[in-house]
Scaffold this active site. Structure first.
Site, short mmCIF file in Angstrom:
data_model
loop_
_atom_site.label_atom_id
_atom_site.label_comp_id
_atom_site.label_asym_id
_atom_site.label_seq_id
_atom_site.Cartn_x
_atom_site.Cartn_y
_atom_site.Cartn_z
CB SER A 144 81.40 -28.32 -146.29
OG SER A 144 80.87 -27.25 -145.49
CG ASP B 85 81.97 -20.35 -149.45
OD1 ASP B 85 82.59 -20.54 -148.18
OD2 ASP B 85 82.05 -21.88 -150.36
CG HIS C 265 82.92 -23.24 -145.89
ND1 HIS C 265 82.10 -23.68 -147.75
CD2 HIS C 265 82.38 -24.73 -145.90
CE1 HIS C 265 81.17 -24.22 -147.77
NE2 HIS C 265 81.35 -24.93 -146.77
#
Length: 350
Positions: free
Chosen positions: A32, A314, A317
């Site tokens: 991610s 978040d 990240h």
């Protein structure tokens, strides 16, 4: 924000890059931290193609797990590309000649890592997708793909989810009862070694392997495990160090064994803990409101107004501000510990 980081942000504030790219193409394998839309149409909870993700990105919420550009977006700009590297999910035709991004949120070295979130594209599957790209490039170039592909740069950043979405989820995955942290690092590195060999077999000759960062300092893991008085979750960071301590020698081994290739190690842990790092930024809170189960932003909730002063967008990240600093040092090492034996700028020039 430190002056050097401000200057990087200023220089990269637009998408315009003068001059031809330093390399013909850039291929990206990862999770991610690098995903730019490969998970968008998968049946998975590991998604970010909705606001407030992309609030500072030119195209809005594209599937990037941050407010703006990812580390690999910025590296692509530093390498001279005037367009972001497209995700495999949508890359077609001549677009593939400049490279493809295969990264998938929640993906790992092990096929099962992250699967509690649904369908994800593990590193093995990403390598399979790259083989499809190689055949497409061969078709476009008329059979001269090897001479073309071995001039390109490949970045591979895997392993985070083998810990966060596998080893440290004992209620779902059995790995922590099967292996000590030392044994698990051994198992991961052995599999990773074979996967990187496969990538070499597909024509990769300039490969930057990105190490694990401070996984135990992410807000989601601190919330989940607590810190017992430490600043971060020490057992997670210690496990990441065990992995990194084997990854750098693996890079050295590849350089010894493959005389026609150049591998390098990007030391995420060192970049995060030395030099300017994230000094002065807020690290104990997230910029967006997060889903406590997933650690990702709650859809359509308004994030913090000043994204430049936060480390984390978040629960997992970093913000674009942090991505800018990391990418700048991966591309052009600020300290000798940032990259070994080459930073990405020098890797491109070889």
């Amino acid at each position: 924000m430190a002056i050097w980081l401000f200057l990087v942000a200023l220089n990269l504030s637009g998408r315009l890059v003068l001059g031809a790219p330093q390399i013909p193409c850039y291929f990206i394998f990862g999770d991610s931290l690098a995903d730019d839309g490969n998970n968008n149409n998968l049946l998975t909870l590991a998604k970010s193609n909705y606001p407030p993700y992309g609030i500072d990105f030119s195209d809005g919420a594209t599937g990037r797990f941050t407010n703006g550009r990812t580390i690999v977006d910025i590296i692509a700009q530093l390498l001279g590309f005037d367009k972001y590297i497209p995700p495999f999910a949508t890359a077609r035709g001549n677009d593939t000649l400049q490279g493809v991004n295969y990264a998938s949120g929640a993906a790992g070295i092990r096929d099962e890592s992250g699967q509690q979130q649904g369908d994800i594209i593990s590193l093995n599957r990403q390598l399979g997708n790259h083989l499809i790209t190689v055949s497409r490039v061969r078709e476009i170039l008329g059979g001269n793909e090897s001479a073309y592909l071995n001039k390109c740069i490949y970045t591979v950043g895997m392993g985070s989810n083998d810990y966060l979405n596998n080893y440290f989820m004992p209620n779902i995955y059995p790995t922590s009862s099967m292996y000590t942290p030392e044994q698990y690092a051994d198992v991961l590195i052995k599999q990773y070694k074979q996967q990187l060999k496969t990538l070499y077999g597909y024509g990769a000759r300039k490969v930057a392997v990105i190490g694990l960062g401070l996984l135990g300092c992410t807000p989601a893991e601190i919330s989940r495990f607590g810190t017992n008085g430490s600043a971060c979750v020490d057992k997670i960071n210690n496990a990441a160090v065990l992995f990194n301590n084997q990854l750098q020698p693996l890079v050295n081994e590849f350089n010894s064994n493959f005389s026609d290739a150049k591998f390098t190690y990007i030391n995420t842990f060192a970049i995060s803990t030395t030099g300017p790092g994230t000094a002065g930024l807020i690290s104990n809170a997230t910029c967006c409101k997060v889903d406590k189960e997933l650690g990702t932003c709650i859809p359509y909730e308004t994030p913090c107004s000043n994204r430049t002063i936060y480390v984390f967008y978040d629960g997992f990240h970093p913000t674009e501000t942090v991505n800018l600093g990391f990418a700048a040092r991966a591309y052009n090492a600020l300290l000798p510990s940032d990259a070994s034996p080459y930073d990405i700028r020098n890797l491109a020039m070889i």
